[in-house]
Design a protein around this motif. Structure first.
Motif, short mmCIF file in Angstrom:
data_model
loop_
_atom_site.label_atom_id
_atom_site.label_comp_id
_atom_site.label_asym_id
_atom_site.label_seq_id
_atom_site.Cartn_x
_atom_site.Cartn_y
_atom_site.Cartn_z
N UNK A 164 -23.82 32.54 7.28
CA UNK A 164 -24.87 31.56 7.56
C UNK A 164 -25.98 32.22 8.38
N UNK A 165 -27.23 31.95 8.02
CA UNK A 165 -28.38 32.54 8.69
C UNK A 165 -29.48 31.49 8.82
N UNK A 166 -30.49 31.84 9.62
CA UNK A 166 -31.68 31.00 9.71
C UNK A 166 -32.87 31.88 10.07
N UNK A 167 -34.05 31.42 9.74
CA UNK A 167 -35.27 32.12 10.14
C UNK A 167 -35.61 31.65 11.55
N UNK A 168 -35.57 32.56 12.50
CA UNK A 168 -35.85 32.20 13.89
C UNK A 168 -37.26 32.58 14.31
N UNK A 169 -38.03 33.14 13.41
CA UNK A 169 -39.41 33.50 13.68
C UNK A 169 -40.05 33.95 12.38
N UNK A 170 -41.35 34.21 12.40
CA UNK A 170 -42.03 34.58 11.16
C UNK A 170 -41.53 35.88 10.53
N UNK A 171 -40.99 36.78 11.35
CA UNK A 171 -40.50 38.05 10.80
C UNK A 171 -39.07 38.34 11.22
N UNK A 172 -38.31 37.29 11.53
CA UNK A 172 -36.94 37.47 12.03
C UNK A 172 -35.95 36.53 11.35
N UNK A 173 -34.82 37.11 10.97
CA UNK A 173 -33.67 36.35 10.45
C UNK A 173 -32.56 36.48 11.49
N UNK A 174 -31.93 35.37 11.84
CA UNK A 174 -30.87 35.38 12.86
C UNK A 174 -29.57 34.85 12.31
N UNK A 175 -28.48 35.45 12.78
CA UNK A 175 -27.13 34.96 12.51
C UNK A 175 -26.53 34.65 13.87
N UNK A 176 -26.31 33.35 14.13
CA UNK A 176 -25.89 32.94 15.47
C UNK A 176 -24.56 32.22 15.52
N UNK A 177 -24.02 31.79 14.38
CA UNK A 177 -22.76 31.08 14.42
C UNK A 177 -21.63 32.06 14.75
N UNK A 178 -20.61 31.56 15.40
CA UNK A 178 -19.47 32.42 15.76
C UNK A 178 -18.86 33.07 14.53
N UNK A 179 -18.67 32.28 13.45
CA UNK A 179 -18.08 32.82 12.23
C UNK A 179 -19.01 33.84 11.58
N UNK A 180 -20.31 33.57 11.56
CA UNK A 180 -21.27 34.49 10.96
C UNK A 180 -21.35 35.81 11.69
N UNK A 181 -21.37 35.76 13.03
CA UNK A 181 -21.42 36.99 13.83
C UNK A 181 -20.14 37.79 13.63
#
Length: 192
Positions: A164-181
């Motif tokens: 699972x991922x999300x766009x956290x800024x215009x040029x950034x993709x973040x993976x923050x969920x415990x399972x995703x990390x």
């Protein structure tokens, strides 16, 4: 096209911090690596020889960087995204055979991307719980790139890997969920 097993990861490194330049009788593939991560330098060296066995790999050192370089006339065949100008100023689209290679090893592709233009960081947030302010500290993977096409390829590979991922800024993709990390830690490994 028959490729060595290291191709998806090398493609990720190329899209992150690599480029190809023309010389008189060959093309030079160069991947710039942060000098504080000798494990990544060694990984890129290994991947080049996995893709093109017996080729000579050069290390060019400059302040804060080690450029891993190899010469061959067919690098543009393996990286058809090569072209004039910066990657974020031109379309970056994978060929069907490249898509197939990434589909077979999305974790390797993500390793190349995240070890070149990514970071595993600690994030924190504060929340009020029962009237008391509490701080929460958690790990996060982030990938930054100015090319919308390369960001899209990262998101596609994360989907292939079930992360699972999300766009956290215009040029950034973040993976923050415990399972995703945890899944990325398993697929990508630490930056060393």
């Amino acid at each position: 096209m028959a490729l060595g097993s290291g191709y998806p990861a090398l493609l990720g490194y190329y899209l992150g911090d690599g480029h190809i330049s023309r010389a008189a009788r060959y093309h030079a593939l160069r991947v710039s690596c942060d000098a504080t991560y000798p494990g990544i330098v060694a990984d890129v060296q290994h991947l080049i020889t996995a893709v093109r066995p017996h080729c000579r790999v050069f290390l060019v050192e400059a302040p804060g960087v080690v450029v891993v370089q190899a010469h061959w006339q067919h690098w543009p065949c393996l990286f058809p995204q090569h072209g004039p100008g910066r990657k974020h100023e031109r379309p970056i689209v994978l060929e069907p055979w490249q898509e197939e290679a990434v589909c077979q090893a999305p974790g390797d592709f993500l390793r190349g991307l995240l070890h070149s233009d990514g970071a595993r960081v600690r994030n924190w947030a504060t929340r009020r719980v029962a009237g008391e302010l509490k701080r929460y500290d958690y790990p996060r993977w982030q990938f930054s790139n100015r090319s919308e096409d390369i960001l899209g390829l990262c998101c596609w590979a994360l989907d292939l890997a079930g992360v699972a991922w999300r766009r956290s800024g215009p040029s950034t993709v973040s993976v923050s969920t415990r399972a995703g990390v945890a899944r990325l830690d398993e697929l990508v490994g630490p930056k060393t």
